[in-house]
Design a protein around this motif. Structure first.
Motif, PDB file in Angstrom:
ATOM      1  N   ALA A 165       0.852  -1.194   0.000  1.00  0.00           N
ATOM      2  CA  ALA A 165       0.000   0.000   0.000  1.00  0.00           C
ATOM      3  C   ALA A 165       0.887   1.243   0.000  1.00  0.00           C
TER       4      ALA A 165
ATOM      5  N   LEU B  12       0.931   5.759  -0.535  1.00  0.00           N
ATOM      6  CA  LEU B  12       0.267   7.049  -0.698  1.00  0.00           C
ATOM      7  C   LEU B  12       1.191   7.934  -1.523  1.00  0.00           C
TER       8      LEU B  12
ATOM      9  N   ILE C 144       2.738   2.748   3.072  1.00  0.00           N
ATOM     10  CA  ILE C 144       1.874   2.910   4.241  1.00  0.00           C
ATOM     11  C   ILE C 144       2.068   1.716   5.176  1.00  0.00           C
TER      12      ILE C 144
ATOM     13  N   GLU D  81       1.360  -1.011   8.124  1.00  0.00           N
ATOM     14  CA  GLU D  81       0.156  -1.676   8.617  1.00  0.00           C
ATOM     15  C   GLU D  81      -0.005  -1.415  10.119  1.00  0.00           C
TER      16      GLU D  81
ATOM     17  N   ILE E 249      -3.819   9.281   8.693  1.00  0.00           N
ATOM     18  CA  ILE E 249      -4.208   8.227   7.752  1.00  0.00           C
ATOM     19  C   ILE E 249      -3.874   6.881   8.379  1.00  0.00           C
ATOM     20  N   ARG E 250      -4.664   5.873   8.016  1.00  0.00           N
ATOM     21  CA  ARG E 250      -4.437   4.539   8.572  1.00  0.00           C
ATOM     22  C   ARG E 250      -4.979   3.508   7.590  1.00  0.00           C
ATOM     23  N   LEU E 251      -4.228   2.435   7.420  1.00  0.00           N
ATOM     24  CA  LEU E 251      -4.629   1.367   6.530  1.00  0.00           C
ATOM     25  C   LEU E 251      -5.618   0.459   7.253  1.00  0.00           C
TER      26      LEU E 251
ATOM     27  N   GLN F 244      -8.351  -0.683   2.432  1.00  0.00           N
ATOM     28  CA  GLN F 244      -8.812   0.686   2.267  1.00  0.00           C
ATOM     29  C   GLN F 244      -7.970   1.624   3.127  1.00  0.00           C
ATOM     30  N   LEU F 245      -8.047   2.914   2.778  1.00  0.00           N
ATOM     31  CA  LEU F 245      -7.295   3.925   3.513  1.00  0.00           C
ATOM     32  C   LEU F 245      -8.271   4.830   4.261  1.00  0.00           C
ATOM     33  N   GLU F 246      -8.115   4.862   5.577  1.00  0.00           N
ATOM     34  CA  GLU F 246      -8.938   5.744   6.401  1.00  0.00           C
ATOM     35  C   GLU F 246      -8.230   7.088   6.535  1.00  0.00           C
ATOM     36  N   VAL F 247      -8.939   8.175   6.258  1.00  0.00           N
ATOM     37  CA  VAL F 247      -8.395   9.534   6.359  1.00  0.00           C
ATOM     38  C   VAL F 247      -9.253  10.317   7.348  1.00  0.00           C
TER      39      VAL F 247
ATOM     40  N   PHE G  90      -4.151   6.960  -3.378  1.00  0.00           N
ATOM     41  CA  PHE G  90      -3.949   5.723  -2.643  1.00  0.00           C
ATOM     42  C   PHE G  90      -3.845   4.572  -3.641  1.00  0.00           C
TER      43      PHE G  90
END
Length: 507
Positions: free
Chosen positions: A2, A4, A19, A21, A50-52, A56-59, A96
């Protein structure tokens, strides 16, 4: 894997990050920790986390962030991003991407390690381009104030000079025990307008160049250009990497890339077709390495001037520098200067510490300038006190008189300052102790950290004499050995010695 990818308005304003984990990453213009986007002033210093989350990527935007996050044209405070989707903050787009591991297969990319004999062949078909580039170097060097400026301008010059290249980069990598390079510490790149959508240099190629310590070239066929194991950009299908000769503590390189067929101008089939570009890049790499080495020496020279007098600096940068730094025992004059009652001032100014720090910095500057003016060496700063010494790196018959002259110069500045209520040193009183005796001076310290200093009973003596100045009601106290040396050397305009007491200092 992953990733960014940040893409600014300028083609050079880009980066990509892997990114991690199960870990939140802070995104902002200059975050305390995390990933910075320094080129975009519309992004807050700390803007979003941001967090994987699986694939999916959480923003999540911080409450303190000034400008909104846009996704599909709508303002969002939180969002969950699918692979190959983008969000925007200010003038920067963040993409992403989630790449699956490539299937294991034998690579067919052609790698060429170019011998120095081939690169240094007599014929040089880019002589005019090379000469023109070299003629522009002096002005470039004069304009560039930092490594970042220098790298940016070198990139533009090379892109202009290398007619067959579409993208050029100057990169710096961390030096570590791990052989594989990670993301560059510094990367400045540029491309011909519109020719490259996203520039991502091949780590494999960079690794090989650093491993071989010489230029390495990769050529791909059209079918191989999408193999991420070798190239990180499907707009380009050839590249070479040339290490820049630098100190062992640094790893810099030039990275040049392009297409085999570019607007019918050229057709690249073998390394010989790129020999002109490569030879110019090699020449520029050596030029850059020499300039950076010179700048590093100038920086060291400038830094040394903050601690040593010009005469000492000249000794330390000479061929005998290593020998001169070795600890040596001999007669040394030591000066210890302290601001009286400083602890009380700190307590009284506990709500104005930055203001007090500025005043202390000015006081230490006065001490430093005076010690260096009279050929002394700064051994240490201890809060509001400075320790200087004379008689190193070479012995001198006038070390005691020079120490006294430095003390008188310091006293004069503080005396004048106390006649001017608006002066930053107004209200500061000093005490100075000077001792002359046998000591060891030179490179002193632990295995983990060393410095130039002085060691011996005379250091303690100078400190005790400084402590006694308040009780004796005088600004400067010297020991008897110093008095013997200077009583006949000081003229009436400079100062004079008088006996104060016969005593045994504590310790």
């Amino acid at each position: 894997m992953a990733e960014l990818i940040a893409i600014g308005k300028d083609s050079r304003h880009q980066w990509w990050q892997s990114i991690p984990e199960d870990e939140e990453v802070l995104l902002g213009r200059a975050p305390r920790t995390g990933w910075s986007v320094p080129w975009d002033l519309l992004i807050s210093r700390e803007h979003a986390y941001i967090r994987l989350v699986e694939d999916q990527l959480e923003v999540r935007m911080l409450d303190s962030a000034r400008n909104p996050i846009f996704f599909d044209g709508e303002q969002r405070k939180e969002l969950l991003l699918d692979p190959d989707c983008e969000f925007c903050i200010g003038e920067t787009t963040f993409r992403f991407e989630l790449s699956k591991p490539a299937p294991s297969r034998k690579p067919t990319v052609v790698e060429h390690t170019l011998s120095k004999e081939l690169v240094a062949a007599p014929q040089f078909n880019r002589a005019s381009d090379c000469l023109e580039a070299l003629c522009k170097m002096p002005a470039l060097i004069e304009r560039a104030r930092t490594d970042v400026d220098f790298a940016s301008q070198i990139v533009d010059l090379l892109l202009e000079s290398l007619g067959g290249a579409l993208a050029v980069a100057v990169m710096q990598y961390e030096v570590s025990e791990v052989r594989e390079v990670s993301d560059p510490l510094l990367m400045r790149w540029n491309c011909h307008e519109g020719s490259v959508k996203r520039f991502r240099p091949s780590r494999r190629l960079v690794n090989r160049a650093f491993e071989k310590k010489q230029s390495v070239m990769h050529l791909w066929t059209e079918a191989e250009a999408n193999d991420n194991q070798f190239t990180m950009n499907d707009d380009l299908d050839w590249a070479f990497c040339t290490p820049i000769p630098t100190a062992e503590s640094e790893r810099w390189c030039l990275y040049v890339s392009g297409k085999k067929k570019f607007s019918g101008i050229q057709e690249i089939e073998s390394p010989e077709d790129l020999m002109g570009e490569l030879r110019l890049a090699e020449l520029m790499a050596h030029f850059i390495g020499s300039i950076r080495t010179l700048r590093s020496l100038e920086h060291q020279h400038s830094s040394m001037k903050q601690f040593f007098s010009p005469a000492v600096v000249e000794t330390l940068v000479s061929k005998e520098a290593e020998l001169a730094l070795e600890p040596r025992e001999g007669p040394v004059s030591v000066l210890f200067c302290d601001i009286r009652g400083f602890s009380r001032k700190v307590e009284q100014s506990r709500d104005e510490l930055p203001w007090l720090l500025e005043r202390v910095s000015e006081a230490l500057s006065v001490m430093t300038r005076s010690i260096l003016k009279f050929e002394g060496v700064i051994a240490d700063f201890q809060g509001d006190a400075a320790l200087g010494f004379w008689g190193w790196p070479s012995q001198s018959d006038d070390s005691a008189i020079q120490a006294c002259r430095a003390a008188l110069a310091i006293h004069e500045v503080f005396y004048e300052a106390n006649t001017k209520p608006d002066h930053p040193l107004y209200g500061f009183q000093i005490g100075i102790g000077i001792g002359l005796g046998n000591a060891i001076a030179g490179r002193i310290g632990s295995q983990e950290q060393i410095k130039v200093g002085v060691f011996g009973p005379v250091v303690n003596l100078a400190s005790r004499l400084q402590d006694l100045t308040k009780a004796m009601g005088v600004p400067i106290l010297i020991d008897e050995e110093t008095a013997k040396m200077v009583s006949h050397e000081l003229n009436a305009e400079e100062g004079y010695c008088r006996r104060v007491a016969c005593l045994r200092p504590a310790g």
